[in-house]
Design a protein around this motif. Structure first.
Motif, PDB file in Angstrom:
ATOM      1  N   MET A   1      48.110  40.465  44.561  1.00 35.24           N
ATOM      2  CA  MET A   1      46.716  40.367  44.202  1.00 35.24           C
ATOM      3  C   MET A   1      46.434  41.187  42.935  1.00 35.24           C
ATOM      4  SD  MET A   1      43.370  41.041  46.540  1.00 35.24           S
ATOM      5  CE  MET A   1      44.073  42.464  47.284  1.00 35.24           C
ATOM      6  N   SER A   2      46.983  42.372  42.856  1.00 35.91           N
ATOM      7  CA  SER A   2      46.764  43.206  41.676  1.00 35.91           C
ATOM      8  C   SER A   2      47.327  42.560  40.418  1.00 35.91           C
ATOM      9  CB  SER A   2      47.401  44.582  41.861  1.00 35.91           C
ATOM     10  OG  SER A   2      46.774  45.266  42.909  1.00 35.91           O
ATOM     11  N   SER A   3      48.457  41.886  40.566  1.00 36.48           N
ATOM     12  CA  SER A   3      49.055  41.230  39.401  1.00 36.48           C
ATOM     13  C   SER A   3      48.183  40.082  38.919  1.00 36.48           C
ATOM     14  CB  SER A   3      50.467  40.751  39.711  1.00 36.48           C
ATOM     15  OG  SER A   3      50.458  39.844  40.788  1.00 36.48           O
ATOM     16  N   LEU A   4      47.508  39.394  39.839  1.00 34.35           N
ATOM     17  CA  LEU A   4      46.588  38.327  39.425  1.00 34.35           C
ATOM     18  C   LEU A   4      45.409  38.889  38.651  1.00 34.35           C
ATOM     19  CD1 LEU A   4      46.501  35.920  42.492  1.00 34.35           C
ATOM     20  CD2 LEU A   4      47.231  35.391  40.170  1.00 34.35           C
ATOM     21  N   TRP A   5      44.869  39.992  39.116  1.00 38.35           N
ATOM     22  CA  TRP A   5      43.767  40.616  38.380  1.00 38.35           C
ATOM     23  C   TRP A   5      44.243  41.091  37.012  1.00 38.35           C
ATOM     24  CZ3 TRP A   5      39.083  39.435  39.002  1.00 38.35           C
ATOM     25  CH2 TRP A   5      38.564  39.169  40.256  1.00 38.35           C
ATOM     26  N   ALA A   6      45.461  41.614  36.945  1.00 37.19           N
ATOM     27  CA  ALA A   6      46.006  42.047  35.658  1.00 37.19           C
ATOM     28  C   ALA A   6      46.120  40.865  34.698  1.00 37.19           C
ATOM     29  CB  ALA A   6      47.370  42.703  35.857  1.00 37.19           C
ATOM     30  N   LEU A   7      46.600  39.718  35.194  1.00 39.96           N
ATOM     31  CA  LEU A   7      46.672  38.516  34.352  1.00 39.96           C
ATOM     32  C   LEU A   7      45.288  38.072  33.914  1.00 39.96           C
ATOM     33  CD1 LEU A   7      49.400  36.391  36.139  1.00 39.96           C
ATOM     34  CD2 LEU A   7      49.476  37.322  33.819  1.00 39.96           C
ATOM     35  N   SER A   8      44.344  38.193  34.808  1.00 40.70           N
ATOM     36  CA  SER A   8      42.971  37.828  34.471  1.00 40.70           C
ATOM     37  C   SER A   8      42.462  38.680  33.310  1.00 40.70           C
ATOM     38  CB  SER A   8      42.081  38.009  35.701  1.00 40.70           C
ATOM     39  OG  SER A   8      40.724  37.922  35.358  1.00 40.70           O
ATOM     40  N   TYR A   9      42.699  39.976  33.379  1.00 37.87           N
ATOM     41  CA  TYR A   9      42.238  40.871  32.317  1.00 37.87           C
ATOM     42  C   TYR A   9      42.998  40.637  31.014  1.00 37.87           C
ATOM     43  CZ  TYR A   9      39.905  43.218  36.177  1.00 37.87           C
ATOM     44  OH  TYR A   9      39.133  43.497  37.270  1.00 37.87           O
ATOM     45  N   LEU A  10      44.300  40.369  31.126  1.00 32.85           N
ATOM     46  CA  LEU A  10      45.099  40.097  29.923  1.00 32.85           C
ATOM     47  C   LEU A  10      44.611  38.846  29.196  1.00 32.85           C
ATOM     48  CD1 LEU A  10      48.771  40.761  31.075  1.00 32.85           C
ATOM     49  CD2 LEU A  10      47.528  41.946  29.264  1.00 32.85           C
ATOM     50  N   THR A  11      44.224  37.847  29.962  1.00 38.27           N
ATOM     51  CA  THR A  11      43.819  36.576  29.353  1.00 38.27           C
ATOM     52  C   THR A  11      42.359  36.559  28.929  1.00 38.27           C
ATOM     53  OG1 THR A  11      43.439  35.641  31.566  1.00 38.27           O
ATOM     54  CG2 THR A  11      45.583  35.233  30.550  1.00 38.27           C
ATOM     55  N   GLU A  12      41.649  37.645  29.154  1.00 40.04           N
ATOM     56  CA  GLU A  12      40.270  37.743  28.662  1.00 40.04           C
ATOM     57  C   GLU A  12      40.231  37.986  27.160  1.00 40.04           C
ATOM     58  OE1 GLU A  12      38.318  40.870  30.773  1.00 40.04           O
ATOM     59  OE2 GLU A  12      37.600  39.536  32.332  1.00 40.04           O
ATOM     60  N   GLY A  13      41.357  38.373  26.609  1.00 37.92           N
ATOM     61  CA  GLY A  13      41.417  38.708  25.192  1.00 37.92           C
ATOM     62  C   GLY A  13      41.406  37.487  24.302  1.00 37.92           C
ATOM     63  N   ASP A  14      41.939  37.662  23.151  1.00 37.18           N
ATOM     64  CA  ASP A  14      41.945  36.572  22.174  1.00 37.18           C
ATOM     65  C   ASP A  14      43.036  35.547  22.497  1.00 37.18           C
ATOM     66  OD1 ASP A  14      44.294  37.807  21.402  1.00 37.18           O
ATOM     67  OD2 ASP A  14      43.471  38.644  19.567  1.00 37.18           O
ATOM     68  N   ALA A  15      43.077  34.495  21.706  1.00 35.93           N
ATOM     69  CA  ALA A  15      44.018  33.403  21.925  1.00 35.93           C
ATOM     70  C   ALA A  15      45.470  33.865  21.825  1.00 35.93           C
ATOM     71  CB  ALA A  15      43.736  32.266  20.947  1.00 35.93           C
ATOM     72  N   TYR A  16      45.717  34.896  21.038  1.00 36.87           N
ATOM     73  CA  TYR A  16      47.081  35.426  20.920  1.00 36.87           C
ATOM     74  C   TYR A  16      47.571  35.956  22.266  1.00 36.87           C
ATOM     75  CZ  TYR A  16      50.992  38.355  19.567  1.00 36.87           C
ATOM     76  OH  TYR A  16      52.229  38.941  19.481  1.00 36.87           O
ATOM     77  N   ALA A  45      42.856  34.193  40.655  1.00 44.75           N
ATOM     78  CA  ALA A  45      43.616  33.032  40.175  1.00 44.75           C
ATOM     79  C   ALA A  45      42.690  32.080  39.418  1.00 44.75           C
ATOM     80  CB  ALA A  45      44.289  32.315  41.339  1.00 44.75           C
ATOM     81  N   LEU A  46      41.525  31.826  39.971  1.00 44.40           N
ATOM     82  CA  LEU A  46      40.565  30.938  39.321  1.00 44.40           C
ATOM     83  C   LEU A  46      40.075  31.528  38.009  1.00 44.40           C
ATOM     84  CD1 LEU A  46      38.962  28.342  39.407  1.00 44.40           C
ATOM     85  CD2 LEU A  46      37.242  29.525  40.785  1.00 44.40           C
ATOM     86  N   ARG A  47      39.824  32.806  38.005  1.00 44.00           N
ATOM     87  CA  ARG A  47      39.383  33.463  36.778  1.00 44.00           C
ATOM     88  C   ARG A  47      40.463  33.392  35.692  1.00 44.00           C
ATOM     89  NH1 ARG A  47      36.326  39.214  36.290  1.00 44.00           N
ATOM     90  NH2 ARG A  47      36.378  39.330  34.031  1.00 44.00           N
ATOM     91  N   THR A  48      41.714  33.573  36.090  1.00 38.80           N
ATOM     92  CA  THR A  48      42.823  33.492  35.143  1.00 38.80           C
ATOM     93  C   THR A  48      42.941  32.088  34.568  1.00 38.80           C
ATOM     94  OG1 THR A  48      43.998  35.244  36.315  1.00 38.80           O
ATOM     95  CG2 THR A  48      45.301  33.861  34.842  1.00 38.80           C
ATOM     96  N   VAL A  49      42.836  31.071  35.419  1.00 33.40           N
ATOM     97  CA  VAL A  49      42.907  29.689  34.939  1.00 33.40           C
ATOM     98  C   VAL A  49      41.788  29.432  33.934  1.00 33.40           C
ATOM     99  CG1 VAL A  49      42.618  27.270  35.608  1.00 33.40           C
ATOM    100  CG2 VAL A  49      44.089  28.762  36.943  1.00 33.40           C
ATOM    101  N   GLY A  50      40.591  29.866  34.259  1.00 39.02           N
ATOM    102  CA  GLY A  50      39.468  29.693  33.334  1.00 39.02           C
ATOM    103  C   GLY A  50      39.728  30.368  32.003  1.00 39.02           C
ATOM    104  N   ASN A  51      40.265  31.564  32.050  1.00 33.47           N
ATOM    105  CA  ASN A  51      40.575  32.283  30.813  1.00 33.47           C
ATOM    106  C   ASN A  51      41.658  31.574  30.002  1.00 33.47           C
ATOM    107  OD1 ASN A  51      38.724  34.246  31.508  1.00 33.47           O
ATOM    108  ND2 ASN A  51      40.249  35.695  32.231  1.00 33.47           N
ATOM    109  N   LEU A  52      42.668  31.050  30.689  1.00 37.37           N
ATOM    110  CA  LEU A  52      43.744  30.351  29.988  1.00 37.37           C
ATOM    111  C   LEU A  52      43.228  29.117  29.253  1.00 37.37           C
ATOM    112  CD1 LEU A  52      46.635  30.522  32.605  1.00 37.37           C
ATOM    113  CD2 LEU A  52      46.467  31.778  30.447  1.00 37.37           C
TER     114      LEU A  52
END
Length: 79
Positions: A1-16, A45-52
């Motif tokens: 679960m923590s890794s999913l939140w980490a991915l979510s935060y990582l993908t909140e950034g720019d396109a790079y 997971a949903l937040r990460t997909v949206g960010n991607l």
């Protein structure tokens, strides 16, 4: 679960940053976790997909072509 939140935060950034995450080809696994029966896993997971999907147009097209995502199923589940 923590890794999913980490991915979510990582993908909140720019396109790079999104591009770097996509290089690891984890999109399919993240989408599989959307069907998990635990809202504490579904939400990040949903937040990460949206960010991607907010990166370059290329990111959006590749992700939709790569995996048949049924968003209706995700939106109808209660969190």
């Amino acid at each position: 679960m923590s890794s999913l939140w980490a991915l979510s935060y990582l993908t909140e950034g720019d396109a790079y940053q999104i591009e770097i995450v996509l290089q690891y080809d984890i999109t399919k696994r993240i989408l599989e976790l959307l069907n998990y029966d635990n809202p504490q896993i579904q939400a990040p997971a949903l937040r990460t997909v949206g960010n991607l999907l907010t990166g370059y147009d290329h990111h959006t097209q590749v992700n939709f072509k790569k995996i048949n995502l049924n968003l209706r199923n995700c939106w109808t589940k209660e969190f």
